[in-house]
Design an enzyme around this catalytic site. Structure first.
Site, PDB file in Angstrom:
ATOM      1  N   TYR A 133      45.802  58.080  36.750  1.00 27.91           N
ATOM      2  CA  TYR A 133      45.684  57.777  35.339  1.00 27.91           C
ATOM      3  C   TYR A 133      45.438  56.160  35.259  1.00 27.91           C
ATOM      4  CZ  TYR A 133      48.211  62.166  34.510  1.00 27.91           C
ATOM      5  OH  TYR A 133      48.656  63.556  34.518  1.00 27.91           O
ATOM      6  N   ASP A 234      41.550  47.659  19.265  1.00 26.60           N
ATOM      7  CA  ASP A 234      42.316  47.417  20.399  1.00 26.60           C
ATOM      8  C   ASP A 234      43.885  47.887  20.144  1.00 26.60           C
ATOM      9  OD1 ASP A 234      43.554  46.316  22.643  1.00 26.60           O
ATOM     10  OD2 ASP A 234      41.849  44.912  23.063  1.00 26.60           O
TER      11      ASP A 234
END
Length: 324
Positions: A133, A234
């Site tokens: 991941y 973000d």
């Protein structure tokens, strides 16, 4: 030869840099103050998170530094430096005081989650690189499990996803897959839905989930907002009224959405009108206050990196796992 009296387009003050889209120019708009200059040089700051004492921790992605800023004295220290190749991207505080740090690793195939004590000791691997991941962010639920974003993918490659880790850290279950670089994640105050930013698709997701914490209904998930502009959304955070604060990378501002996903305001970073401090990355509310802190940096434009502050719509949410 063209006539000189032809109609001509003229630049507005911020047009060469990061113009605010016309649809967002009418939002309630304020400009933050500089709170603390972290560095005169480039430092990619991220992951603002307050501990129970009210002090602020954050990370430097490329330096690997884990910073601590004592809010009363404004004393800055580096409590830990991650090994090369970890690329710490965010930080959350466990109920027992440990710092859980997400690492982007190689940004493409493998990252990790590890923990340290607040003084930087006792590093422990929670999700190792071998799991594959690319971890950008996590949020704890009220039971001590957590959701994290797998920051994979690009505009033409929806290979990222959202995953849930059980409180014993032994089981990782997918919640939503096939996303375009999901960035940051936060829980609603009711702990029944996620807000997620998807950087490479310029989207804000609202994802309610069922009692099992991992299954979602296709008719209840939605994309309340599509962003405009370079790099897009973000990091994000939430206040006690459910308002969502989303930092806009390379735009020098933080947008605000109410709990229904409607845009209601924005906080500008000073200098953005001159093309400076555009890399606004992470907003976070200070516990017990409505003070909104936003980190930003100037990349190679010469003004370093800092933390900025303004007042939010509501106080910080104090019902999260670390404060229970």
């Amino acid at each position: 030869m063209y006539k000189r009296d032809l109609p001509k387009l003229n630049y507005m003050s911020d047009t060469p840099f990061a113009p605010i889209p016309p649809s967002e120019q009418g939002l309630q708009t304020i400009t933050a103050d500089l709170f603390y200059k972290v560095s005169d040089e480039f430092e990619q700051l991220e992951g603002l998170c307050f501990d129970r004492k009210g002090d602020l921790y954050f990370v430097g992605i490329y330096s690997g530094h884990i910073f601590k800023l004592e809010m009363e004295t404004k004393k800055l220290s580096i409590v830990f430096t991650a090994p090369e190749g970890y690329a710490p991207a965010s930080l959350k505080v466990h109920k027992d005081g440990r710092l859980f740090i997400c690492g982007l690793g190689d940004f493409e195939n493998a990252g990790c989650i590890f923990s340290i004590n607040p003084d930087g000791s006792d590093m422990r691997m929670i999700i190792p690189f071998e799991e594959g991941y690319v971890v950008d962010d996590l949020v704890f639920d009220q039971d001590g499990g957590f959701y994290f974003t797998d920051y994979k993918g690009s505009a033409g490659n929806p290979s990222g996803g959202i995953y849930y880790v059980s409180p014993d850290y032994k089981t990782i279950t997918p919640v939503i897959k096939n996303l375009y670089a999901p960035n940051v994640i936060t829980l609603t105050p009711e702990q029944n839905a996620l807000w997620v930013t998807e950087s490479c698709a310029n989207r804000l997701h609202y994802i309610p989930f069922n009692e099992d914490k991992v299954t979602v209904s296709s008719i209840s998930c939605s994309v309340p907002y599509h962003f405009t502009g370079y790099f897009g959304p973000d990091s994000c955070c939430i206040d006690n009224d459910g308002n969502v604060y989303v930092a806009m990378y390379e735009q020098g501002r933080c947008m605000v959405f109410n709990k229904f996903g409607y845009p209601t305001g924005q906080v500008l970073i000073p200098g953005r009108e001159r093309g400076h401090m555009l890399r606004s990355e992470h907003p976070m509310l200070r516990p017990g206050t409505d003070e909104l802190y936003i980190c930003s940096n100037d990349y190679t434009r010469g003004e370093g990196a800092g933390i900025f502050v303004a007042r939010a719509f509501a106080d910080a949410f104090m019902g999260g796992y670390q404060f229970r």
